[in-house]
Design a protein around this motif. Structure first.
Motif, mmCIF file in Angstrom:
data_model
loop_
_atom_site.group_PDB
_atom_site.id
_atom_site.type_symbol
_atom_site.label_atom_id
_atom_site.label_comp_id
_atom_site.label_asym_id
_atom_site.label_seq_id
_atom_site.Cartn_x
_atom_site.Cartn_y
_atom_site.Cartn_z
ATOM 1 N N LYS A 25 16.704 12.646 39.045
ATOM 2 C CA LYS A 25 16.227 11.704 38.023
ATOM 3 C C LYS A 25 15.057 12.296 37.259
ATOM 4 O O LYS A 25 15.009 12.234 36.031
ATOM 5 N N ILE A 26 14.122 12.915 37.977
ATOM 6 C CA ILE A 26 12.971 13.538 37.322
ATOM 7 C C ILE A 26 13.437 14.720 36.466
ATOM 8 O O ILE A 26 13.003 14.896 35.323
ATOM 9 N N GLY A 27 14.334 15.542 37.004
ATOM 10 C CA GLY A 27 14.796 16.728 36.302
ATOM 11 C C GLY A 27 15.671 16.440 35.106
ATOM 12 O O GLY A 27 15.819 17.289 34.219
ATOM 13 N N LEU A 28 16.256 15.260 35.032
ATOM 14 C CA LEU A 28 17.141 14.913 33.925
ATOM 15 C C LEU A 28 16.402 14.522 32.654
ATOM 16 O O LEU A 28 17.027 14.390 31.601
ATOM 17 N N ALA A 36 22.552 19.944 33.656
ATOM 18 C CA ALA A 36 21.791 19.787 34.899
ATOM 19 C C ALA A 36 22.710 19.926 36.115
ATOM 20 O O ALA A 36 22.346 20.575 37.109
ATOM 21 N N THR A 37 23.898 19.350 36.047
ATOM 22 C CA THR A 37 24.860 19.457 37.143
ATOM 23 C C THR A 37 25.300 20.907 37.333
ATOM 24 O O THR A 37 25.428 21.382 38.468
ATOM 25 N N THR A 38 25.496 21.606 36.243
ATOM 26 C CA THR A 38 25.885 23.016 36.303
ATOM 27 C C THR A 38 24.798 23.856 36.962
ATOM 28 O O THR A 38 25.084 24.691 37.835
ATOM 29 N N ILE A 39 23.557 23.634 36.569
ATOM 30 C CA ILE A 39 22.434 24.362 37.168
ATOM 31 C C ILE A 39 22.351 24.052 38.655
ATOM 32 O O ILE A 39 22.185 24.954 39.485
ATOM 33 N N ARG A 40 22.487 22.788 39.004
ATOM 34 C CA ARG A 40 22.439 22.376 40.413
ATOM 35 C C ARG A 40 23.540 23.065 41.210
ATOM 36 O O ARG A 40 23.317 23.568 42.317
ATOM 37 N N ALA A 41 24.750 23.106 40.654
ATOM 38 C CA ALA A 41 25.870 23.734 41.350
ATOM 39 C C ALA A 41 25.626 25.236 41.541
ATOM 40 O O ALA A 41 25.929 25.787 42.598
ATOM 41 N N PHE A 83 29.536 12.833 37.553
ATOM 42 C CA PHE A 83 29.397 11.406 37.269
ATOM 43 C C PHE A 83 28.102 10.833 37.846
ATOM 44 O O PHE A 83 27.509 9.919 37.271
ATOM 45 N N TYR A 84 27.651 11.382 38.978
ATOM 46 C CA TYR A 84 26.393 10.950 39.589
ATOM 47 C C TYR A 84 25.232 11.220 38.639
ATOM 48 O O TYR A 84 24.398 10.349 38.388
ATOM 49 N N LEU A 88 22.780 8.707 36.773
ATOM 50 C CA LEU A 88 21.326 8.795 36.943
ATOM 51 C C LEU A 88 20.593 8.907 35.620
ATOM 52 O O LEU A 88 19.475 8.413 35.474
ATOM 53 N N LYS A 89 21.220 9.574 34.661
ATOM 54 C CA LYS A 89 20.590 9.793 33.356
ATOM 55 C C LYS A 89 20.206 8.468 32.708
ATOM 56 O O LYS A 89 19.143 8.357 32.113
#
Length: 140
Positions: A25-28, A36-41, A83-84, A88-89
């Motif tokens: 949530k903070i990082g978004l 963001a999901t791509t970076i996380r993955a 989707f998560y 969250l965004k």
């Protein structure tokens, strides 16, 4: 009474899953949720590759069936994260996390339908309470 190790691991999983929501949530803020999901993955891939290498697990064999189901699990996980982070965004952490945790209910249903696992009355009531709790937590 000795507590099974899986309970310890599951609690750690829950704690880190909670931190995913908070840090996510903070990082978004000010970034596209798909990026963001791509970076996380990518971070997860590198981290887990290093853990596997450190543990000497990269030499193991795998059947094509195992590989196919792991790939399917990876695609399902990637879609879940996508989707998560989209949720969250724009949503509150408490609502998104509560609704996301209804995955327990879906997992119980899929385990019953696809794996033939037994669903006891106690499990059914527990799943129902999860759904009720998710609704109560996510309502404004």
């Amino acid at each position: 009474m000795e507590i099974p190790i899986y309970i310890f691991y599951a609690l750690l999983s829950a704690i880190f899953a909670a931190l995913v929501a908070i840090f996510g949530k903070i990082g978004l803020e000010g970034i596209d949720s798909t990026l963001a999901t791509t970076i996380r993955a990518f971070i997860m891939f590198v981290f887990l590759l290093l853990v596997s290498a450190f543990q000497g697990k990269l030499k193991g064999g795998i059947t094509s069936r195992q590989f196919a189901f792991i790939v399917l699990s990876g695609v399902a996980g990637a879609l879940s994260w996508l989707f998560y982070f989209l949720a969250l965004k724009t949503g509150t952490v408490k609502a998104v996390v509560a609704i996301d945790r209804t995955s327990v209910v879906f997992a119980i249903a899929f385990a019953w339908l696809l794996l033939g696992e037994e669903v006891t009355l106690r499990a059914f009531i527990g799943a129902l309470l999860i759904v009720i709790g998710a609704i109560l937590v996510s309502l404004k």
